[in-house]
Scaffold this active site. Sequence first.
Site, PDB file in Angstrom:
ATOM      1  N   GLY A  41      -0.112  48.150  33.523  1.00 14.77           N
ATOM      2  CA  GLY A  41       0.853  49.136  33.200  1.00 14.77           C
ATOM      3  C   GLY A  41       0.734  50.513  33.428  1.00 14.77           C
ATOM      4  O   GLY A  41       1.710  51.232  33.288  1.00 14.77           O
ATOM      5  N   ASP A  98      -1.658  52.872  29.593  1.00 19.57           N
ATOM      6  CA  ASP A  98      -0.415  53.074  29.189  1.00 19.57           C
ATOM      7  C   ASP A  98       0.071  52.948  27.698  1.00 19.57           C
ATOM      8  O   ASP A  98       0.720  53.803  27.475  1.00 19.57           O
ATOM      9  CB  ASP A  98       0.448  51.659  29.863  1.00 19.57           C
ATOM     10  CG  ASP A  98       0.065  50.420  29.588  1.00 19.57           C
ATOM     11  OD1 ASP A  98      -1.067  50.153  28.628  1.00 19.57           O
ATOM     12  OD2 ASP A  98       0.767  49.445  29.896  1.00 19.57           O
ATOM     13  N   ASP A 101      -2.060  50.495  20.989  1.00 20.77           N
ATOM     14  CA  ASP A 101      -1.287  50.032  19.926  1.00 20.77           C
ATOM     15  C   ASP A 101      -2.236  49.377  18.905  1.00 20.77           C
ATOM     16  O   ASP A 101      -2.882  50.072  17.939  1.00 20.77           O
ATOM     17  CB  ASP A 101      -0.364  48.810  20.171  1.00 20.77           C
ATOM     18  CG  ASP A 101      -0.623  47.604  21.103  1.00 20.77           C
ATOM     19  OD1 ASP A 101      -1.732  47.565  21.211  1.00 20.77           O
ATOM     20  OD2 ASP A 101       0.245  47.133  21.526  1.00 20.77           O
ATOM     21  N   LYS A 129       0.950  53.843  19.409  1.00 21.66           N
ATOM     22  CA  LYS A 129       1.926  53.182  18.512  1.00 21.66           C
ATOM     23  C   LYS A 129       0.969  53.279  17.282  1.00 21.66           C
ATOM     24  O   LYS A 129       0.060  51.947  16.880  1.00 21.66           O
ATOM     25  CB  LYS A 129       2.038  51.696  18.832  1.00 21.66           C
ATOM     26  CG  LYS A 129       3.354  51.587  19.550  1.00 21.66           C
ATOM     27  CD  LYS A 129       3.638  49.804  19.579  1.00 21.66           C
ATOM     28  CE  LYS A 129       4.346  49.502  20.675  1.00 21.66           C
ATOM     29  NZ  LYS A 129       4.828  48.092  20.679  1.00 21.66           N
ATOM     30  N   PHE A 150       8.640  46.928  21.133  1.00 18.45           N
ATOM     31  CA  PHE A 150       8.276  46.366  22.281  1.00 18.45           C
ATOM     32  C   PHE A 150       8.749  47.212  23.379  1.00 18.45           C
ATOM     33  O   PHE A 150      10.039  47.140  23.329  1.00 18.45           O
ATOM     34  CB  PHE A 150       8.403  44.940  22.240  1.00 18.45           C
ATOM     35  CG  PHE A 150       7.655  44.464  23.614  1.00 18.45           C
ATOM     36  CD1 PHE A 150       6.389  43.978  23.447  1.00 18.45           C
ATOM     37  CD2 PHE A 150       8.093  44.280  24.851  1.00 18.45           C
ATOM     38  CE1 PHE A 150       5.507  43.734  24.797  1.00 18.45           C
ATOM     39  CE2 PHE A 150       7.708  43.907  26.042  1.00 18.45           C
ATOM     40  CZ  PHE A 150       6.120  43.475  25.835  1.00 18.45           C
ATOM     41  N   ASP A 157       5.409  46.180  31.064  1.00 21.09           N
ATOM     42  CA  ASP A 157       6.395  45.076  31.483  1.00 21.09           C
ATOM     43  C   ASP A 157       6.492  44.073  30.284  1.00 21.09           C
ATOM     44  O   ASP A 157       5.905  44.218  29.369  1.00 21.09           O
ATOM     45  CB  ASP A 157       5.689  44.453  32.461  1.00 21.09           C
ATOM     46  CG  ASP A 157       4.451  43.488  32.190  1.00 21.09           C
ATOM     47  OD1 ASP A 157       4.398  42.540  32.442  1.00 21.09           O
ATOM     48  OD2 ASP A 157       3.381  44.347  31.580  1.00 21.09           O
ATOM     49  N   ARG A 163       8.785  46.930  35.220  1.00 23.08           N
ATOM     50  CA  ARG A 163       7.569  47.799  35.483  1.00 23.08           C
ATOM     51  C   ARG A 163       8.367  48.926  36.535  1.00 23.08           C
ATOM     52  O   ARG A 163       7.933  50.050  36.037  1.00 23.08           O
ATOM     53  CB  ARG A 163       6.566  47.091  36.514  1.00 23.08           C
ATOM     54  CG  ARG A 163       5.834  46.570  35.626  1.00 23.08           C
ATOM     55  CD  ARG A 163       4.480  46.126  36.403  1.00 23.08           C
ATOM     56  NE  ARG A 163       3.862  44.848  35.890  1.00 23.08           N
ATOM     57  CZ  ARG A 163       2.863  45.015  34.735  1.00 23.08           C
ATOM     58  NH1 ARG A 163       2.577  46.189  34.154  1.00 23.08           N
ATOM     59  NH2 ARG A 163       2.302  43.953  34.199  1.00 23.08           N
TER      60      ARG A 163
END
Length: 176
Positions: A41, A98, A101, A129, A150, A157, A163
């Site tokens: 990612g 990336d 969370d 997040k 999301f 992705d 992506r």
Amino acid sequence: MYQMSKKPMIPAREIQARIQTLAKEIAESFEFDIVLSALTGSFMFSTDLVRAMANPSHKIAFIKASSYGSGTESSGKLTVTGLDKLNLKGLRILLVDDILDTGRTMHTLVSMLKEMGVSDLRTCVLLNKEERRTVDYHADFVGFEIANEFVVGYGLDYDDNYRTLPEIWTLEEVQF
């Protein structure tokens, strides 16, 4: 089933502008030997970030860290490959990912790197997040704070799709 939001959450020009600022923040506050990018990612973010820093002495290495598989929720099981091929002992590392969370992936990667004997370690994420955090971990450098949605695009992705989009989009569940 999911569909992309009607408009990007973060347009490409905002991403690129923030990366320029973030690169300057990092360069001014942390002298590192190597950028360690957690694939898959973060490949676009890592590339743009190191180009923005434009330091010919910076090295970059890649590892693969995954806990999602083909779903929208983390499996909770982190798979890391490529770290065993790197000699990072005594090096100053900028770990780039990336998204932060739950914090489990970053916390685990940081622990693994410390066990390898890195001399200094800072973390950088494109997206944070905070409301999803289950592990008390916070990145040193953050591109954007986002809500608990999301997201896809700009390297992120859903089941290996989306992506290559230059923006960041949310995926919305479609009810039939």
